[in-house]
Design a protein around this motif. Structure first.
Motif, PDB file in Angstrom:
ATOM      1  N   VAL A  22     -54.813 -78.272  -3.921  1.00 36.57           N
ATOM      2  CA  VAL A  22     -55.766 -77.466  -3.145  1.00 36.57           C
ATOM      3  C   VAL A  22     -56.458 -76.448  -4.046  1.00 36.57           C
ATOM      4  O   VAL A  22     -57.675 -76.224  -3.946  1.00 36.57           O
ATOM      5  CB  VAL A  22     -55.051 -76.763  -1.977  1.00 36.57           C
ATOM      6  CG1 VAL A  22     -55.919 -75.640  -1.400  1.00 36.57           C
ATOM      7  CG2 VAL A  22     -54.707 -77.769  -0.887  1.00 36.57           C
ATOM      8  N   GLY A  23     -55.696 -75.814  -4.951  1.00 34.99           N
ATOM      9  CA  GLY A  23     -56.284 -74.835  -5.863  1.00 34.99           C
ATOM     10  C   GLY A  23     -57.355 -75.444  -6.745  1.00 34.99           C
ATOM     11  O   GLY A  23     -58.456 -74.896  -6.885  1.00 34.99           O
ATOM     12  N   GLY A  24     -57.034 -76.599  -7.340  1.00 32.23           N
ATOM     13  CA  GLY A  24     -58.013 -77.258  -8.197  1.00 32.23           C
ATOM     14  C   GLY A  24     -59.238 -77.725  -7.431  1.00 32.23           C
ATOM     15  O   GLY A  24     -60.375 -77.541  -7.883  1.00 32.23           O
ATOM     16  N   LEU A  25     -59.018 -78.300  -6.246  1.00 32.25           N
ATOM     17  CA  LEU A  25     -60.136 -78.777  -5.432  1.00 32.25           C
ATOM     18  C   LEU A  25     -61.014 -77.630  -4.946  1.00 32.25           C
ATOM     19  O   LEU A  25     -62.247 -77.735  -4.953  1.00 32.25           O
ATOM     20  CB  LEU A  25     -59.608 -79.568  -4.233  1.00 32.25           C
ATOM     21  CG  LEU A  25     -59.154 -81.001  -4.495  1.00 32.25           C
ATOM     22  CD1 LEU A  25     -58.569 -81.614  -3.236  1.00 32.25           C
ATOM     23  CD2 LEU A  25     -60.312 -81.849  -5.025  1.00 32.25           C
ATOM     24  N   LEU A  26     -60.378 -76.538  -4.523  1.00 31.11           N
ATOM     25  CA  LEU A  26     -61.142 -75.386  -4.041  1.00 31.11           C
ATOM     26  C   LEU A  26     -62.060 -74.856  -5.139  1.00 31.11           C
ATOM     27  O   LEU A  26     -63.245 -74.580  -4.899  1.00 31.11           O
ATOM     28  CB  LEU A  26     -60.185 -74.286  -3.565  1.00 31.11           C
ATOM     29  CG  LEU A  26     -60.830 -72.966  -3.128  1.00 31.11           C
ATOM     30  CD1 LEU A  26     -61.677 -73.177  -1.874  1.00 31.11           C
ATOM     31  CD2 LEU A  26     -59.758 -71.894  -2.875  1.00 31.11           C
ATOM     32  N   ALA A  27     -61.513 -74.707  -6.335  1.00 37.41           N
ATOM     33  CA  ALA A  27     -62.312 -74.201  -7.457  1.00 37.41           C
ATOM     34  C   ALA A  27     -63.426 -75.183  -7.811  1.00 37.41           C
ATOM     35  O   ALA A  27     -64.551 -74.771  -8.139  1.00 37.41           O
ATOM     36  CB  ALA A  27     -61.409 -73.965  -8.667  1.00 37.41           C
ATOM     37  N   GLY A  82     -48.384 -75.354   7.724  1.00 33.99           N
ATOM     38  CA  GLY A  82     -48.575 -76.762   8.059  1.00 33.99           C
ATOM     39  C   GLY A  82     -47.444 -77.641   7.554  1.00 33.99           C
ATOM     40  O   GLY A  82     -46.945 -78.516   8.271  1.00 33.99           O
ATOM     41  N   VAL A  83     -47.003 -77.410   6.305  1.00 34.11           N
ATOM     42  CA  VAL A  83     -45.896 -78.182   5.735  1.00 34.11           C
ATOM     43  C   VAL A  83     -44.605 -77.928   6.510  1.00 34.11           C
ATOM     44  O   VAL A  83     -43.858 -78.861   6.828  1.00 34.11           O
ATOM     45  CB  VAL A  83     -45.698 -77.833   4.244  1.00 34.11           C
ATOM     46  CG1 VAL A  83     -44.370 -78.388   3.725  1.00 34.11           C
ATOM     47  CG2 VAL A  83     -46.856 -78.370   3.414  1.00 34.11           C
ATOM     48  N   VAL A  88     -42.334 -68.490   1.067  1.00 34.36           N
ATOM     49  CA  VAL A  88     -42.742 -68.856  -0.294  1.00 34.36           C
ATOM     50  C   VAL A  88     -44.261 -68.976  -0.382  1.00 34.36           C
ATOM     51  O   VAL A  88     -44.893 -68.456  -1.306  1.00 34.36           O
ATOM     52  CB  VAL A  88     -42.084 -70.177  -0.730  1.00 34.36           C
ATOM     53  CG1 VAL A  88     -42.680 -70.668  -2.047  1.00 34.36           C
ATOM     54  CG2 VAL A  88     -40.579 -70.003  -0.884  1.00 34.36           C
ATOM     55  N   ALA A  89     -44.861 -69.667   0.588  1.00 32.90           N
ATOM     56  CA  ALA A  89     -46.308 -69.876   0.571  1.00 32.90           C
ATOM     57  C   ALA A  89     -47.071 -68.556   0.659  1.00 32.90           C
ATOM     58  O   ALA A  89     -48.145 -68.410   0.070  1.00 32.90           O
ATOM     59  CB  ALA A  89     -46.720 -70.795   1.723  1.00 32.90           C
ATOM     60  N   GLY A 136     -58.264 -67.969  -1.406  1.00 30.77           N
ATOM     61  CA  GLY A 136     -57.399 -69.137  -1.324  1.00 30.77           C
ATOM     62  C   GLY A 136     -55.927 -68.769  -1.340  1.00 30.77           C
ATOM     63  O   GLY A 136     -55.130 -69.298  -0.558  1.00 30.77           O
ATOM     64  N   GLN A 137     -55.566 -67.839  -2.229  1.00 29.83           N
ATOM     65  CA  GLN A 137     -54.170 -67.423  -2.362  1.00 29.83           C
ATOM     66  C   GLN A 137     -53.644 -66.739  -1.112  1.00 29.83           C
ATOM     67  O   GLN A 137     -52.503 -66.964  -0.692  1.00 29.83           O
ATOM     68  CB  GLN A 137     -54.045 -66.470  -3.563  1.00 29.83           C
ATOM     69  CG  GLN A 137     -52.636 -65.963  -3.828  1.00 29.83           C
ATOM     70  CD  GLN A 137     -51.768 -66.996  -4.513  1.00 29.83           C
ATOM     71  OE1 GLN A 137     -51.377 -67.985  -3.908  1.00 29.83           O
ATOM     72  NE2 GLN A 137     -51.475 -66.761  -5.781  1.00 29.83           N
ATOM     73  N   LEU A 138     -54.460 -65.897  -0.511  1.00 30.71           N
ATOM     74  CA  LEU A 138     -54.003 -65.070   0.607  1.00 30.71           C
ATOM     75  C   LEU A 138     -54.202 -65.721   1.971  1.00 30.71           C
ATOM     76  O   LEU A 138     -53.565 -65.311   2.946  1.00 30.71           O
ATOM     77  CB  LEU A 138     -54.731 -63.719   0.586  1.00 30.71           C
ATOM     78  CG  LEU A 138     -54.508 -62.876  -0.676  1.00 30.71           C
ATOM     79  CD1 LEU A 138     -55.383 -61.624  -0.635  1.00 30.71           C
ATOM     80  CD2 LEU A 138     -53.043 -62.487  -0.825  1.00 30.71           C
ATOM     81  N   VAL A 139     -55.067 -66.733   2.063  1.00 27.84           N
ATOM     82  CA  VAL A 139     -55.358 -67.366   3.358  1.00 27.84           C
ATOM     83  C   VAL A 139     -55.013 -68.849   3.352  1.00 27.84           C
ATOM     84  O   VAL A 139     -54.248 -69.331   4.184  1.00 27.84           O
ATOM     85  CB  VAL A 139     -56.843 -67.176   3.745  1.00 27.84           C
ATOM     86  CG1 VAL A 139     -57.132 -67.867   5.079  1.00 27.84           C
ATOM     87  CG2 VAL A 139     -57.198 -65.696   3.818  1.00 27.84           C
ATOM     88  N   LEU A 140     -55.591 -69.589   2.409  1.00 25.36           N
ATOM     89  CA  LEU A 140     -55.455 -71.041   2.426  1.00 25.36           C
ATOM     90  C   LEU A 140     -54.031 -71.499   2.109  1.00 25.36           C
ATOM     91  O   LEU A 140     -53.474 -72.373   2.793  1.00 25.36           O
ATOM     92  CB  LEU A 140     -56.442 -71.649   1.425  1.00 25.36           C
ATOM     93  CG  LEU A 140     -56.701 -73.152   1.523  1.00 25.36           C
ATOM     94  CD1 LEU A 140     -57.161 -73.525   2.933  1.00 25.36           C
ATOM     95  CD2 LEU A 140     -57.739 -73.567   0.492  1.00 25.36           C
TER      96      LEU A 140
END
Length: 293
Positions: free
Chosen positions: A217-222, A58-59, A76-77, A47-51
Protein backbone atom coordinates in the motif's frame (compact mmCIF):
# COMPACT_ATOMS: atom_id res chain seq x y z
CA UNK A 1 -1.39 -9.04 34.64
CA UNK A 2 1.21 -8.51 37.36
CA UNK A 3 3.70 -5.92 36.24
CA UNK A 4 7.40 -6.18 37.03
CA UNK A 5 9.69 -3.16 37.57
CA UNK A 6 11.22 -3.99 34.16
CA UNK A 7 7.88 -3.26 32.49
CA UNK A 8 6.65 -0.46 34.77
CA UNK A 9 9.90 1.51 34.74
CA UNK A 10 12.41 -0.10 32.39
CA UNK A 11 10.19 -0.24 29.29
CA UNK A 12 9.16 3.45 29.27
CA UNK A 13 12.75 4.51 29.98
CA UNK A 14 14.07 2.30 27.18
CA UNK A 15 11.50 3.63 24.71
CA UNK A 16 12.38 7.20 25.71
CA UNK A 17 16.04 6.45 24.98
CA UNK A 18 15.09 5.10 21.55
CA UNK A 19 13.09 8.25 20.82
CA UNK A 20 16.04 10.41 21.87
CA UNK A 21 17.91 8.53 19.15
CA UNK A 22 15.34 9.60 16.56
CA UNK A 23 15.74 13.20 17.74
CA UNK A 24 19.51 12.87 17.44
CA UNK A 25 19.11 12.02 13.74
CA UNK A 26 17.10 15.17 13.03
CA UNK A 27 18.31 18.64 12.10
CA UNK A 28 16.54 21.85 11.19
CA UNK A 29 17.66 21.33 7.60
CA UNK A 30 15.74 18.04 7.42
CA UNK A 31 12.54 19.92 8.15
CA UNK A 32 13.52 22.77 5.83
CA UNK A 33 14.05 20.40 2.88
CA UNK A 34 10.65 18.76 3.37
CA UNK A 35 8.98 22.15 3.95
CA UNK A 36 10.20 23.33 0.55
CA UNK A 37 8.65 20.27 -1.07
CA UNK A 38 6.08 18.89 1.38
CA UNK A 39 4.01 16.68 -0.92
CA UNK A 40 5.86 13.45 -0.08
CA UNK A 41 5.65 14.15 3.65
CA UNK A 42 1.93 14.88 3.46
CA UNK A 43 1.25 11.72 1.45
CA UNK A 44 3.31 9.62 3.84
CA UNK A 45 1.74 11.05 6.98
CA UNK A 46 -1.85 10.76 5.77
CA UNK A 47 -1.19 7.19 4.71
CA UNK A 48 0.55 6.33 7.97
CA UNK A 49 -2.08 7.85 10.24
CA UNK A 50 -5.25 6.96 8.28
CA UNK A 51 -4.73 4.34 5.59
CA UNK A 52 -2.47 1.92 7.49
CA UNK A 53 -4.75 1.72 10.58
CA UNK A 54 -7.71 1.12 8.24
CA UNK A 55 -5.81 -1.77 6.68
CA UNK A 56 -5.12 -3.07 10.19
CA UNK A 57 -8.80 -3.02 11.13
CA UNK A 58 -9.67 -4.73 7.86
CA UNK A 59 -7.09 -7.49 8.39
CA UNK A 60 -8.21 -8.04 12.01
CA UNK A 61 -11.82 -8.48 10.92
CA UNK A 62 -11.07 -10.49 7.77
CA UNK A 63 -9.03 -13.12 9.63
CA UNK A 64 -11.74 -13.56 12.27
CA UNK A 65 -9.21 -13.48 15.11
CA UNK A 66 -10.00 -13.84 18.79
CA UNK A 67 -10.92 -10.34 20.05
CA UNK A 68 -7.73 -9.62 22.01
CA UNK A 69 -5.49 -10.87 19.20
CA UNK A 70 -7.48 -8.77 16.72
CA UNK A 71 -7.07 -5.68 18.90
CA UNK A 72 -3.33 -6.37 18.96
CA UNK A 73 -3.27 -6.24 15.15
CA UNK A 74 -5.10 -2.89 15.23
CA UNK A 75 -2.66 -1.59 17.85
CA UNK A 76 0.33 -2.47 15.67
CA UNK A 77 -1.23 -0.87 12.59
CA UNK A 78 -2.01 2.34 14.52
CA UNK A 79 1.56 2.62 15.83
CA UNK A 80 4.09 4.85 14.03
CA UNK A 81 7.06 3.75 12.00
CA UNK A 82 10.06 2.53 13.95
CA UNK A 83 13.54 4.04 13.94
CA UNK A 84 14.77 0.97 12.06
CA UNK A 85 12.76 2.14 9.04
CA UNK A 86 15.36 4.87 8.55
CA UNK A 87 18.14 2.27 8.31
CA UNK A 88 16.07 0.06 5.98
CA UNK A 89 15.35 3.08 3.75
CA UNK A 90 19.07 3.86 3.61
CA UNK A 91 19.97 0.27 2.68
CA UNK A 92 17.21 0.21 0.05
CA UNK A 93 18.52 3.52 -1.38
CA UNK A 94 15.33 5.40 -0.57
CA UNK A 95 14.88 8.99 0.63
CA UNK A 96 16.36 8.83 4.15
CA UNK A 97 15.48 12.43 5.05
CA UNK A 98 11.82 11.75 4.22
CA UNK A 99 11.91 8.55 6.29
CA UNK A 100 13.31 10.37 9.32
CA UNK A 101 10.74 13.16 9.06
CA UNK A 102 7.86 10.69 8.74
CA UNK A 103 9.09 8.69 11.75
CA UNK A 104 9.42 11.79 13.91
CA UNK A 105 6.14 13.49 13.01
CA UNK A 106 4.08 10.29 13.03
CA UNK A 107 5.56 9.36 16.42
CA UNK A 108 4.20 12.61 17.84
CA UNK A 109 0.88 12.50 15.96
CA UNK A 110 -0.03 9.03 17.27
CA UNK A 111 -0.30 10.55 20.73
CA UNK A 112 -3.71 11.66 19.45
CA UNK A 113 -4.56 9.09 16.76
CA UNK A 114 -3.58 5.77 18.34
CA UNK A 115 -6.22 5.81 21.12
CA UNK A 116 -8.89 6.75 18.58
CA UNK A 117 -8.05 3.89 16.21
CA UNK A 118 -7.87 1.38 19.05
CA UNK A 119 -11.26 2.54 20.29
CA UNK A 120 -12.68 2.17 16.77
CA UNK A 121 -11.27 -1.35 16.57
CA UNK A 122 -12.81 -2.25 19.92
CA UNK A 123 -16.21 -1.11 18.59
CA UNK A 124 -15.96 -2.91 15.24
CA UNK A 125 -14.31 -6.22 16.15
CA UNK A 126 -16.95 -8.78 17.17
CA UNK A 127 -16.75 -9.70 20.85
CA UNK A 128 -14.11 -7.10 21.75
CA UNK A 129 -16.54 -5.10 23.89
CA UNK A 130 -16.92 -8.09 26.24
CA UNK A 131 -13.29 -7.68 27.40
CA UNK A 132 -13.68 -4.01 28.35
CA UNK A 133 -10.23 -3.10 27.03
CA UNK A 134 -9.46 0.42 25.90
CA UNK A 135 -6.65 2.92 25.51
CA UNK A 136 -7.67 5.84 27.77
CA UNK A 137 -6.96 9.09 25.93
CA UNK A 138 -5.68 11.10 28.92
CA UNK A 139 -3.46 8.33 30.30
CA UNK A 140 -2.06 7.45 26.90
CA UNK A 141 -1.49 11.09 26.00
CA UNK A 142 0.51 11.65 29.19
CA UNK A 143 2.53 8.47 28.70
CA UNK A 144 3.36 9.15 25.06
CA UNK A 145 4.15 12.79 25.77
CA UNK A 146 6.78 11.64 28.25
CA UNK A 147 8.31 8.81 26.22
CA UNK A 148 8.01 10.27 22.69
CA UNK A 149 7.64 14.05 22.28
CA UNK A 150 9.97 15.23 25.04
CA UNK A 151 12.77 12.73 24.23
CA UNK A 152 12.63 13.63 20.51
CA UNK A 153 13.00 17.33 21.39
CA UNK A 154 15.87 16.54 23.77
CA UNK A 155 17.62 14.59 21.01
CA UNK A 156 17.22 17.43 18.53
CA UNK A 157 18.59 20.00 20.98
CA UNK A 158 21.55 17.76 21.76
CA UNK A 159 22.24 17.25 18.03
CA UNK A 160 22.24 21.02 17.46
CA UNK A 161 24.55 21.80 20.39
CA UNK A 162 26.81 18.73 20.64
CA UNK A 163 26.99 17.02 17.21
CA UNK A 164 30.09 14.91 17.99
CA UNK A 165 28.57 13.59 21.22
CA UNK A 166 25.30 12.97 19.40
CA UNK A 167 27.01 10.69 16.87
CA UNK A 168 28.42 8.52 19.66
CA UNK A 169 25.12 8.34 21.55
CA UNK A 170 23.12 7.52 18.41
CA UNK A 171 25.09 4.30 17.90
CA UNK A 172 24.39 3.26 21.49
CA UNK A 173 20.66 3.94 21.13
CA UNK A 174 20.34 1.43 18.31
CA UNK A 175 21.78 -1.32 20.52
CA UNK A 176 19.40 -0.40 23.35
CA UNK A 177 16.42 -0.63 21.00
CA UNK A 178 17.38 -4.09 19.77
CA UNK A 179 18.05 -5.46 23.26
CA UNK A 180 14.76 -4.10 24.62
CA UNK A 181 12.77 -5.55 21.73
CA UNK A 182 14.33 -9.00 22.19
CA UNK A 183 13.61 -8.92 25.94
CA UNK A 184 10.00 -7.90 25.30
CA UNK A 185 9.45 -10.73 22.82
CA UNK A 186 10.91 -13.19 25.34
CA UNK A 187 8.66 -11.71 28.03
CA UNK A 188 5.54 -12.20 25.91
CA UNK A 189 6.57 -15.77 25.10
CA UNK A 190 7.13 -16.60 28.78
CA UNK A 191 3.90 -14.94 29.87
CA UNK A 192 1.87 -16.99 27.39
CA UNK A 193 4.12 -20.09 27.42
CA UNK A 194 1.24 -22.53 28.01
CA UNK A 195 -0.44 -21.57 24.74
CA UNK A 196 2.18 -19.61 22.85
CA UNK A 197 2.28 -21.98 19.87
CA UNK A 198 -1.49 -21.91 19.41
CA UNK A 199 -1.56 -18.12 19.70
CA UNK A 200 1.23 -17.65 17.18
CA UNK A 201 -0.46 -20.03 14.75
CA UNK A 202 -3.67 -18.01 15.22
CA UNK A 203 -2.24 -14.51 14.79
CA UNK A 204 0.76 -15.26 12.54
CA UNK A 205 -1.03 -15.31 9.16
CA UNK A 206 -2.86 -12.05 9.97
CA UNK A 207 0.38 -10.37 11.00
CA UNK A 208 2.16 -11.49 7.84
CA UNK A 209 -0.79 -10.27 5.76
CA UNK A 210 -0.75 -6.91 7.54
CA UNK A 211 2.97 -6.43 7.06
CA UNK A 212 2.96 -7.30 3.36
CA UNK A 213 -0.23 -5.32 2.72
CA UNK A 214 1.02 -2.07 4.26
CA UNK A 215 4.35 -2.26 2.43
CA UNK A 216 2.53 -2.71 -0.88
CA UNK A 217 0.00 0.00 0.00
CA UNK A 218 2.85 2.40 0.84
CA UNK A 219 4.59 1.85 -2.48
CA UNK A 220 1.36 2.05 -4.47
CA UNK A 221 0.18 5.18 -2.67
CA UNK A 222 3.45 6.97 -3.40
CA UNK A 223 3.35 5.79 -7.03
CA UNK A 224 -0.26 6.90 -7.53
CA UNK A 225 0.67 10.31 -6.07
CA UNK A 226 3.50 10.50 -8.63
CA UNK A 227 6.32 10.59 -6.12
CA UNK A 228 9.84 9.58 -7.09
CA UNK A 229 11.22 6.09 -6.63
CA UNK A 230 13.30 7.08 -3.61
CA UNK A 231 10.16 8.44 -1.96
CA UNK A 232 8.18 5.30 -2.86
CA UNK A 233 10.80 3.19 -1.09
CA UNK A 234 10.85 5.44 1.98
CA UNK A 235 7.07 5.39 2.39
CA UNK A 236 6.84 1.62 1.84
CA UNK A 237 9.52 1.09 4.51
CA UNK A 238 7.85 3.53 6.88
CA UNK A 239 4.52 1.75 6.57
CA UNK A 240 6.03 -1.70 7.00
CA UNK A 241 8.54 -1.18 9.81
CA UNK A 242 6.58 -0.41 12.96
CA UNK A 243 7.58 0.86 16.39
CA UNK A 244 6.58 -2.42 18.02
CA UNK A 245 8.32 -1.40 21.24
CA UNK A 246 5.67 1.29 21.58
CA UNK A 247 2.92 -1.23 20.76
CA UNK A 248 4.19 -3.53 23.52
CA UNK A 249 4.43 -0.64 25.96
CA UNK A 250 0.76 0.22 25.37
CA UNK A 251 -0.28 -3.44 25.59
CA UNK A 252 1.60 -4.00 28.84
CA UNK A 253 1.28 -0.76 30.79
CA UNK A 254 -1.99 0.76 29.57
CA UNK A 255 -4.09 -2.22 28.49
CA UNK A 256 -2.42 -4.78 30.74
CA UNK A 257 -2.74 -7.70 28.31
CA UNK A 258 0.03 -9.96 27.05
CA UNK A 259 -2.39 -11.40 24.49
CA UNK A 260 -2.92 -7.96 22.94
CA UNK A 261 0.86 -7.57 22.81
CA UNK A 262 1.38 -10.88 21.02
CA UNK A 263 0.66 -9.40 17.56
CA UNK A 264 3.40 -6.81 18.14
CA UNK A 265 5.86 -9.48 19.24
CA UNK A 266 5.19 -11.60 16.15
CA UNK A 267 5.21 -8.53 13.89
CA UNK A 268 8.65 -7.60 15.25
CA UNK A 269 10.03 -10.81 13.79
CA UNK A 270 8.04 -10.77 10.55
CA UNK A 271 8.94 -7.20 9.62
CA UNK A 272 12.67 -7.90 9.73
CA UNK A 273 12.22 -10.85 7.38
CA UNK A 274 10.21 -8.90 4.80
CA UNK A 275 12.63 -5.96 4.91
CA UNK A 276 15.24 -8.15 3.19
CA UNK A 277 12.92 -8.29 0.20
CA UNK A 278 12.24 -4.55 0.52
CA UNK A 279 15.95 -3.71 0.51
CA UNK A 280 16.59 -5.99 -2.48
CA UNK A 281 13.61 -4.60 -4.39
CA UNK A 282 14.48 -1.01 -3.54
CA UNK A 283 18.09 -1.30 -4.69
CA UNK A 284 16.94 -3.00 -7.90
CA UNK A 285 14.35 -0.27 -8.46
CA UNK A 286 16.91 2.50 -8.02
CA UNK A 287 19.38 0.80 -10.38
CA UNK A 288 16.79 0.95 -13.15
CA UNK A 289 15.67 4.51 -12.37
CA UNK A 290 16.08 7.07 -15.18
CA UNK A 291 19.57 8.54 -14.95
CA UNK A 292 20.86 5.81 -12.63
CA UNK A 293 24.40 4.54 -13.02
Amino acid sequence: MDQSPLIDIGLPVALAIIMVGIGLSLTKEDFAVQARSPRASVVGLVGQLVLVPLVGVGVAVAFDLAPLLALGVVLVAASPGGATSNLITYLARGNVALSIILTAIASVAVIFTLPLWFDLGARIIPGADAFEVSVPLAQTFGLLLGVILIPVVVGMVLRARKPALSDRIERFVGVVGLVVLVLLIIGVALGERDRIVDLIVSVGPAVVALNVAVIVVGGLLAWICRLGRAEQIAIAAEFGVKNTTLSLLIAFTVIGSEEVGLAAAVYSIVMYITTFALVYGGRRLMRTAPGAG
